[in-house]
Scaffold this active site. Structure first.
Site, PDB file in Angstrom:
ATOM      1  CG  PHE A 147      -1.844   1.234   1.201  1.00 13.62           C
ATOM      2  CD1 PHE A 147      -3.000   1.220   0.426  1.00 13.62           C
ATOM      3  CD2 PHE A 147      -1.540   2.393   1.903  1.00 13.62           C
ATOM      4  CE1 PHE A 147      -3.838   2.332   0.361  1.00 13.62           C
ATOM      5  CE2 PHE A 147      -2.370   3.504   1.848  1.00 13.62           C
ATOM      6  CZ  PHE A 147      -3.519   3.476   1.079  1.00 13.62           C
ATOM      7  CG  ASP A 156       5.526   3.632   1.896  1.00 11.51           C
ATOM      8  OD1 ASP A 156       5.519   4.264   2.978  1.00 11.51           O
ATOM      9  OD2 ASP A 156       4.520   3.526   1.169  1.00 11.51           O
ATOM     10  CE  LYS A 184      -1.068   5.766   7.849  1.00  9.62           C
ATOM     11  NZ  LYS A 184      -0.639   5.249   6.541  1.00  9.62           N
TER      12      LYS A 184
HETATM   13  C1  LIG Z   1      -0.974   5.408   5.087  1.00  9.12           C
HETATM   14  C2  LIG Z   1       0.073   4.980   4.121  1.00  9.12           C
HETATM   15  C3  LIG Z   1       0.314   5.709   2.941  1.00  9.12           C
HETATM   16  C4  LIG Z   1      -0.539   6.870   2.528  1.00  9.12           C
HETATM   17  O1  LIG Z   1      -0.446   7.945   3.394  1.00  9.12           O
HETATM   18  P1  LIG Z   1      -1.526   9.143   3.300  1.00  9.12           P
HETATM   19  O2  LIG Z   1      -1.028  10.129   4.299  1.00  9.12           O
HETATM   20  O3  LIG Z   1      -2.856   8.554   3.631  1.00  9.12           O
HETATM   21  O4  LIG Z   1      -1.476   9.660   1.917  1.00  9.12           O
HETATM   22  C5  LIG Z   1       1.354   5.301   2.138  1.00  9.12           C
HETATM   23  N1  LIG Z   1       2.121   4.241   2.454  1.00  9.12           N
HETATM   24  C6  LIG Z   1       1.918   3.519   3.575  1.00  9.12           C
HETATM   25  C7  LIG Z   1       2.812   2.372   3.884  1.00  9.12           C
HETATM   26  C8  LIG Z   1       0.873   3.856   4.434  1.00  9.12           C
HETATM   27  O5  LIG Z   1       0.643   3.123   5.526  1.00  9.12           O
END
Ligand SMILES: *Cc1c(COP(=O)(O)O)cnc(C)c1O
Length: 389
Positions: free
Chosen positions: A138, A223, A252
């Site tokens: 994701f 990521d 986050k």
């Molecule tokens: C939450 C998340 C995203 C997206 O972040 P947003 O602030 O919602 O755009 C991307 N990569 C990972 C691994 C995530 O958990």
């Protein structure tokens, strides 16, 4: 407004992209949240891994309000101190070289993808623009990041997608090797797949990805939007895997609750983006950066040790609960596998009993604030036990 009034107005006026849980949050402190109808909850969600210091932490509130009273925004056309302080802390702590600040995880990954493509196409030719990401990953909700996201359910309705993405099964080293070709510019992955079900990657696979990137001059993008900023008990989860990424994206946890994300660049990519190549109006906003500076200052080595201790304590307790078959994840990012119970039912029941928890695929996912106390962990686990029986 009371609970029913807020719910009704929400259903009428807010686009229904989320099916919300039956709770209207009003205020909170640490790992406790109080709803508008006065009910108290233990928080095992931290706003999906965002509120790393919990609700309304004193030091954080002070840092943010002090900046708010001084200067709330100035744009990236000018210099400002909170932004350079946050960048200085991030680079000193990681050994990576430079930072680009944006506002969210998806934007951070967009910047990473653009940088990797500029690196590949300018170093080795215009065809060098393909990115390998993982199945079940994701990376966000924008067009580029849903394309990078290797899950079909996010791909419905939004064709055509960006070209140039390939997906590798997580932990399949042979497949990863076979996917790298002359057109590949980057490999991108989470160290623990969060939305994909709290799945930790195999260290050999992560090491092999780093090795392939070295051999073929690819950009290794990690990521850390969910795993970063102390969530796993290290500042970044890649530290567990003994690798050095070229690009690390984060979001986050970094702002402690304010919208901010960004990208850390190592030597290979730190000067790829030039004036005009990329930008964002809000990115690195002084108030959000003041929050980030407080978060990064607080999450020192002793704090991280404590996160690791709380993780072991919580994991042990979870493993003794009825219907629990295993617990995955690192630090305070945990996935609970169940037998004979469905995760969404457990989450609903837990909320009725006074505990906020999440799901990830078929697991119950826990992302408590990193500052949660042992007593609050005990209370939360007791409620979870009730929800499971
Ligand atoms: C939450 C998340 C995203 C997206 O972040 P947003 O602030 O919602 O755009 C991307 N990569 C990972 C691994 C995530 O958990």
């Amino acid at each position: 407004m009371n609970k029913e009034e807020i719910k009704k107005l929400d259903q009428e006026k807010i686009v229904g992209t989320y099916s919300r849980y039956d709770m209207v949050a009003d205020h909170g402190k640490g790992a406790k949240c109080v709803s508008v109808d006065g009910k108290e909850y233990i928080d095992f969600t931290a706003g999906i891994g965002v509120n790393c210091l919990g609700f309304c932490d004193d030091g954080w509130v002070e840092a943010v309000t002090a900046q708010l009273k001084k200067l709330q925004h100035v744009s990236n056309l000018f210099y400002s101190e909170p932004q350079v302080k946050a960048a200085d802390l991030l680079t000193k702590r990681t050994g990576l070289k430079k930072v680009f600040f944006g506002n969210s995880g998806a934007e951070a990954n967009e910047a990473a993808i653009k940088t990797a493509r500029k690196y590949g196409t300018t170093q080795r030719g215009v065809h060098v623009n393909k990115i390998i990401s993982l199945a079940n990953s994701f990376h966000g909700r924008t067009m580029a990041t849903i394309t990078a996201t290797g899950q079909e359910k996010y791909h419905k309705f939004f064709t055509p997608f960006l070209e140039g993405f390939k997906y590798c099964e997580a932990n399949n080293i042979e497949q990863l090797k076979s996917l790298v070709d002359d057109d590949t510019c980057a490999i991108m992955m989470e160290m623990v797949q969060g939305e994909g079900g709290v799945l930790d990657l195999d260290p050999d696979f992560v090491k092999a990805a780093e090795q392939l990137c070295h051999e073929h001059d690819l950009v290794f993008i990690v990521d850390e939007v969910q795993t970063g900023i102390g969530r796993t008990g290290k500042l970044f989860a890649y530290e567990y895997f003994d690798v050095t990424p070229d690009i690390v994206t984060f979001a986050k946890g970094i702002g402690g609750g304010l919208p901010i994300g960004g990208v850390l660049f190592g030597e290979k990519c730190c000067d790829v983006l030039k004036p005009g190549d990329h930008g964002t109006t809000y990115g690195g906003n002084p108030v959000a950066c003041a929050g980030a500076v407080e978060v990064l200052t607080r999450i020192d080595d002793a704090f991280l040790k404590e996160v690791q201790k709380k993780s072991a304590y919580l994991k042990d307790k979870l493993q003794t609960l009825p219907h629990v078959t295993s617990v995955s994840g690192l630090g305070l990012m945990l996935g609970v596998s169940l037998e004979g119970k469905e995760a969404p039912d457990v989450v609903k029941k837990a909320l009725e009993e006074g505990l906020m928890v999440l799901t990830a695929k078929d697991k119950v996912r826990l992302l408590p604030p990193l500052t949660i106390t042992y007593d609050e962990i005990d209370q939360g686990v007791e409620i979870l036990k009730k929800a499971l029986s």
